[in-house]
Design a protein around this motif. Structure first.
Motif, short mmCIF file in Angstrom:
data_model
loop_
_atom_site.label_atom_id
_atom_site.label_comp_id
_atom_site.label_asym_id
_atom_site.label_seq_id
_atom_site.Cartn_x
_atom_site.Cartn_y
_atom_site.Cartn_z
N GLY A 202 -55.45 13.17 -3.07
CA GLY A 202 -55.45 12.11 -2.08
C GLY A 202 -54.18 11.27 -2.12
O GLY A 202 -53.66 10.88 -1.08
N VAL A 203 -53.65 11.01 -3.33
CA VAL A 203 -52.44 10.19 -3.45
C VAL A 203 -51.26 10.86 -2.74
O VAL A 203 -50.38 10.19 -2.20
N LEU A 204 -51.25 12.20 -2.71
CA LEU A 204 -50.15 12.92 -2.06
C LEU A 204 -50.14 12.71 -0.55
O LEU A 204 -49.23 13.18 0.13
N LEU A 205 -51.14 12.02 -0.01
CA LEU A 205 -51.15 11.66 1.41
C LEU A 205 -49.84 10.98 1.81
O LEU A 205 -49.38 11.15 2.95
N TYR A 206 -49.23 10.24 0.90
CA TYR A 206 -48.05 9.47 1.27
C TYR A 206 -46.86 10.37 1.59
O TYR A 206 -45.92 9.94 2.27
N ILE A 207 -46.89 11.62 1.11
CA ILE A 207 -45.83 12.56 1.46
C ILE A 207 -45.84 12.81 2.97
O ILE A 207 -44.80 13.06 3.58
N GLN A 208 -47.04 12.74 3.57
CA GLN A 208 -47.17 12.98 5.00
C GLN A 208 -46.26 12.02 5.80
O GLN A 208 -45.64 12.43 6.79
N THR A 209 -46.20 10.76 5.38
CA THR A 209 -45.38 9.77 6.09
C THR A 209 -43.92 10.20 6.12
O THR A 209 -43.24 10.08 7.14
N ILE A 210 -43.42 10.71 4.99
CA ILE A 210 -42.03 11.17 4.92
C ILE A 210 -41.82 12.38 5.84
O ILE A 210 -40.85 12.45 6.60
N PHE A 211 -42.76 13.32 5.79
CA PHE A 211 -42.65 14.51 6.63
C PHE A 211 -42.67 14.14 8.11
O PHE A 211 -41.92 14.72 8.91
N VAL A 212 -43.53 13.20 8.49
CA VAL A 212 -43.61 12.79 9.89
C VAL A 212 -42.28 12.22 10.35
O VAL A 212 -41.77 12.56 11.43
N ALA A 213 -41.69 11.35 9.54
CA ALA A 213 -40.41 10.73 9.91
C ALA A 213 -39.31 11.77 10.07
O ALA A 213 -38.51 11.72 11.02
N ILE A 214 -39.27 12.74 9.15
CA ILE A 214 -38.22 13.78 9.21
C ILE A 214 -38.42 14.67 10.44
O ILE A 214 -37.47 14.93 11.21
N LEU A 215 -39.66 15.14 10.66
CA LEU A 215 -39.94 16.01 11.80
C LEU A 215 -39.73 15.28 13.12
O LEU A 215 -39.22 15.86 14.09
N ALA A 216 -40.13 14.00 13.17
CA ALA A 216 -39.96 13.22 14.40
C ALA A 216 -38.47 13.05 14.73
O ALA A 216 -38.09 13.05 15.90
#
Length: 319
Positions: free
Chosen positions: A269-283
């Motif tokens: 669950g803590v690895l959820l925060y990686i999603q924020t980084i991925f979203v910013a890069i992909l966006a």
């Protein structure tokens, strides 16, 4: 599970290697899971001019359900028993977490950018902790309260785009409010799922909840059709729908289940925060979005708040 059982009969070095390999695989699976999840925000934003949010939500959960259903065929008996015994709870939990939450996020992405969505959804663990305090009576210490306030301040900074004048004029992007509501619904889902304590393995339970989500999303989808909000998909739109349903839907859910089995719910669950980084890069690369100063300021406050919550746990009274 098999690795841990075999490790009992091996030497210490072999046990460490087996555990290390298991963790390495678990972390790799979790990172891939959150990368695929980040792609959902990009796809939903990309297709938002062509496909109404509830249509996207309905077809995503329905297709994911249909793909995962054959995988759990050996559990059909226990799944049917659970569905007959607790249908309303399944509808409530699955409907809130996998339908209402997603529908609100997709509605938010009609007006808000994907980068903002990724940052706001990082608030989910804070919301979950607060709801668990009131619904489940779980402890919440002083630092958890402070962390929650700091993280909330970060969301306010993002919503008002770093300008207090925006707040004074109440000139707020409604899409960002929908995103906050979606994060709240997912936090509520996590707490209700913990409270329900369904007697089922994770993947079969997920399939039941996805079915419940499809039933919940159906009336909203039909309402869109009745309001003449029909999809006008071209090849790009169909590609986006295929992504959110298969790699970003069925496969992502399956990988998350795998990561929880390998790492435990806390680590996964803590690895959820990686999603924020991925979203910013992909966006940035796909949608042409850029990080603004208020994104960084708000994200920094959220990170500080989350660190308070995770690292400074409340003391439990000894009995």
């Amino acid at each position: 599970m098999a690795i841990s059982l075999l490790a009992v009969h091996n030497s210490g070095g072999e046990t460490e290697r087996a555990t290390g390999n298991s963790l390495a695989v678990g972390y790799s699976v979790a990172v891939l899971c959150w990368l695929l999840s980040a792609g959902v925000y990009i796809s939903a934003k990309w297709v938002s001019p062509e496909m109404p949010p509830w249509a996207l939500c309905f077809w995503r959960v329905l297709i994911a359900w249909a793909i995962l259903l054959p995988i759990v065929h050996s559990h059909f008996g226990s799944m049917a028993t659970l569905a007959r015994a607790r249908p309303l709870e399944l509808i409530l939990v699955g409907g809130i977490g996998l339908a209402i939450c997603q529908g609100m996020v997709f509605m938010g992405l009609e007006n808000a950018d994907a980068t903002t969505a990724g940052i706001i959804m990082a608030l989910i663990p804070i919301i979950t902790m607060i709801l668990a305090r009131f619904i489940l009576g779980e402890p919440m210490g002083r630092w958890q309260v402070i962390g929650s306030i700091v993280a909330f301040a970060g969301i306010v900074v993002i919503i008002v785009k770093g300008s207090p004048a925006v707040l004074m004029r109440l000139d707020v992007n409604p899409g960002e409010l929908w995103l906050v509501a979606g994060a709240f619904c997912f936090g509520l889902y996590a707490v209700l799922l913990r409270r329900a304590k369904f007697d089922s393995e994770r993947l079969p339970l997920l399939v039941l909840l996805l079915g419940a989500a499809a039933l919940t999303a159906l009336p909203f989808y039909l309402w869109e059709l009745a309001s003449d909000e029909r999809s006008a998909l071209d090849s790009n739109g169909l590609l986006a729908l295929a992504y959110v349903a298969v790699p970003g839907g069925a496969l992502m859910y399956y990988l998350f289940n795998w990561s929880v089995e390998a790492l435990g719910a806390g680590r996964a669950g803590v690895l959820l925060y990686i999603q924020t980084i991925f979203v910013a890069i992909l966006a940035y690369f796909i949608l042409g979005e850029r990080l603004q100063t208020y994104h960084l300021e708000g994200a920094a406050l959220i990170v500080v708040g989350v660190l308070f919550v995770i690292l400074l746990k409340p003391r439990t009274k000894s009995v």
